[in-house]
Design a protein around this motif. Sequence first.
Motif, PDB file in Angstrom:
ATOM      1  N   VAL A 120       1.059  -0.854  -0.267  1.00 58.35           N
ATOM      2  CA  VAL A 120       0.113   0.213   0.317  1.00 58.35           C
ATOM      3  C   VAL A 120       1.013   1.498  -0.207  1.00 58.35           C
ATOM      4  CG1 VAL A 120      -1.839   1.246   1.374  1.00 58.35           C
ATOM      5  CG2 VAL A 120      -2.054  -1.580   1.232  1.00 58.35           C
ATOM      6  N   ALA A 124       1.014   4.262  -3.214  1.00 57.89           N
ATOM      7  CA  ALA A 124       1.402   5.786  -2.864  1.00 57.89           C
ATOM      8  C   ALA A 124       2.140   6.343  -3.283  1.00 57.89           C
ATOM      9  CB  ALA A 124       0.982   6.521  -1.174  1.00 57.89           C
ATOM     10  N   GLU A 133       3.664  12.967   2.909  1.00 59.24           N
ATOM     11  CA  GLU A 133       2.203  11.921   2.972  1.00 59.24           C
ATOM     12  C   GLU A 133       1.647  10.800   2.950  1.00 59.24           C
ATOM     13  OE1 GLU A 133       0.828  14.972  -1.178  1.00 59.24           O
ATOM     14  OE2 GLU A 133       2.209  13.822  -1.819  1.00 59.24           O
ATOM     15  N   LYS A 137      -0.953   9.898   5.352  1.00 64.85           N
ATOM     16  CA  LYS A 137      -2.256  10.058   4.689  1.00 64.85           C
ATOM     17  C   LYS A 137      -2.456   8.534   4.744  1.00 64.85           C
ATOM     18  CE  LYS A 137      -3.118  14.135   1.629  1.00 64.85           C
ATOM     19  NZ  LYS A 137      -4.453  14.197   1.810  1.00 64.85           N
ATOM     20  N   VAL A 138      -0.929   7.747   4.559  1.00 59.98           N
ATOM     21  CA  VAL A 138      -1.637   5.934   4.755  1.00 59.98           C
ATOM     22  C   VAL A 138      -0.826   5.575   5.956  1.00 59.98           C
ATOM     23  CG1 VAL A 138      -0.168   4.449   3.118  1.00 59.98           C
ATOM     24  CG2 VAL A 138      -0.747   6.419   2.168  1.00 59.98           C
ATOM     25  N   PRO A 141      -3.267   6.199   9.074  1.00 59.46           N
ATOM     26  CA  PRO A 141      -4.334   5.964   9.055  1.00 59.46           C
ATOM     27  C   PRO A 141      -4.649   4.323   8.878  1.00 59.46           C
ATOM     28  CG  PRO A 141      -4.316   7.663   7.371  1.00 59.46           C
ATOM     29  CD  PRO A 141      -2.784   7.344   8.169  1.00 59.46           C
ATOM     30  N   GLU A 142      -3.792   3.929   8.138  1.00 59.54           N
ATOM     31  CA  GLU A 142      -3.961   2.584   8.098  1.00 59.54           C
ATOM     32  C   GLU A 142      -3.883   1.542   9.047  1.00 59.54           C
ATOM     33  OE1 GLU A 142      -5.067   0.701   4.433  1.00 59.54           O
ATOM     34  OE2 GLU A 142      -5.812   2.787   4.970  1.00 59.54           O
TER      35      GLU A 142
END
Lengths: 219, 338
Positions: A120, A124, A133, A137-138, A141-142
């Motif tokens: 993942v 990105a 980021e 953003k990854v 949150p993941e």
Amino acid sequence: MFNQATLEMLGQGFLESLYMTLVSSAMAYVLGLPLGIILVVTDKDGLRPCAGLNRILGVIINLLRSVPFLILAIAVSPITRFITGTTLGSTATIVPLVIGAAPFIARMVESSLKEVDKGVIEAALSMGASPFEVIYKVMLPEARPSLILGAAISVTTILGYSALTGFVGGGGLGDIAIRYGYYRYQTDIMLITVALLVIIVQVLQEIGMKLAKLGDKRK
Amino acid sequence: MSTGTSLIQIRELSKVFTTEAGEVNVLEDINLDIMEGEIFGIIGMSGAGKSTLVRCLNFLEKPTSGTVYFDNQDLSALSQKELYKVRQSMGMIFQQFNLLMQRNVLKNVCFPLEIAGVSKSEAEARAYELLELVGLSDKATAYPSQLSGGQKQRVAIARALANNPKVILCDEATSALDPATTKGILALLRDINKRLGITVVIITHEMSVVEEICQRVAIIDNHRIAEVGYVKDIFTKPATEAARRLVFPAGKRVDHFTSSRCCRIVFDGSSSFEPVIANMVLEFRQPVNIIFADTRNIDGKAFGQIIIQLPEDKLAGEKMMAYLRNRGLTVEEVKDFV
């Protein structure tokens, strides 16, 4: 069973314990979360590998973690006095709690972030995301469910530490347990403080698990 | 369809991985041109270096030497920031889909748009459009864990298309899917290539994927490019050992025939569905043995291959091969097949 004064003292102790735990946790996360992120990012297969920094941070964290908390609390008392002007009471206790918990939290955050699927992150990056980021953003949150579970464990551990500081003049339920339950052999007070501590741990752990499950979209 | 200008140029590219066991050459002296608008396949056995090669195309892996030109820009000469920008015009899909598990389908498709700085409302409008294109508009609020493999790959394709890329890189994109779903995903990629003119680069270890949609293919063997050319040509006349290994499916050979004279008949789409073999047998009144057959119907034309065992009589065999050649088929004698 208890007179008014004892009940008030227990209520006060309960609130002080919560205060120390929550404020210390928040402050320890301010230090521990970025530390955990740096550990993952500078790892040899991280976003920006940097063996030197990773090694140095790792050693510092391991050193701090290997000192038993009660001894750490005494050892850092000059720092505590410098920051709060005293080493007694619940506010002063926050200093050793933060110093003791931040490395622990850094390791918790590190292990949560390492669970994030490398694929993942690669996806990105393939879309032109910058490392910054990718982190906010990854990765964060993941890893959210795992981070929340880690937070529940960290907060309950900090509560345990805060009770220990009763031995060296900290406030809260630990202080009451030691002064009344231990030094004066008032077993009933000892039992009630233990019961209160157990209840706080149970409630915090339960909240953490519920939050983690609620926010997890993997199932 | 290809416009004849090259979109990606790989020049003298090599990649060396340094491991504890020493240096490993993963790619050696790779030179390739991928044309704008074509569907280009890169095929090789696992470990041949094809996944590393596709990661060099968007510089997720930096080549040890040599470089890649994308849209006339030398990727090795770009700054980090410029590289992020270029990557936004290259979509990529993966074997394991790599969707964000904590975001719903719509938010997954919005992700690259967020990175590109598109406003939220604009991003969502575009995401709905793309979900429509891949046939998943009813799944916008579902989470990846609620989707099947094929649906996940469709979301990934929608996501890869979000920033109007010039190319889509597919890294074993169908290897985790069953044959029927694979067909659907390949059809979608072909459709995207035709309708939007987006170049597609397909990395795979399955010849069937290349046959199905690629116009040209590069065969990677032992960290080097063994052969590059039109799929049709390589399929009919594989020049290298690596190509032959891929064209002749291993493990499907039958070994209990005694006669050693076999011939391979290739259907390259030029013949229609005439029952050639049956007609040949009727004409010569001599039986042949079909040892292997793998044909399919693409746009009403026959593609594939049949391997038959010829009669022991040498002359009859020659005549049969001549008969087949006269029908416009590519025929070659195969030795050591049985």
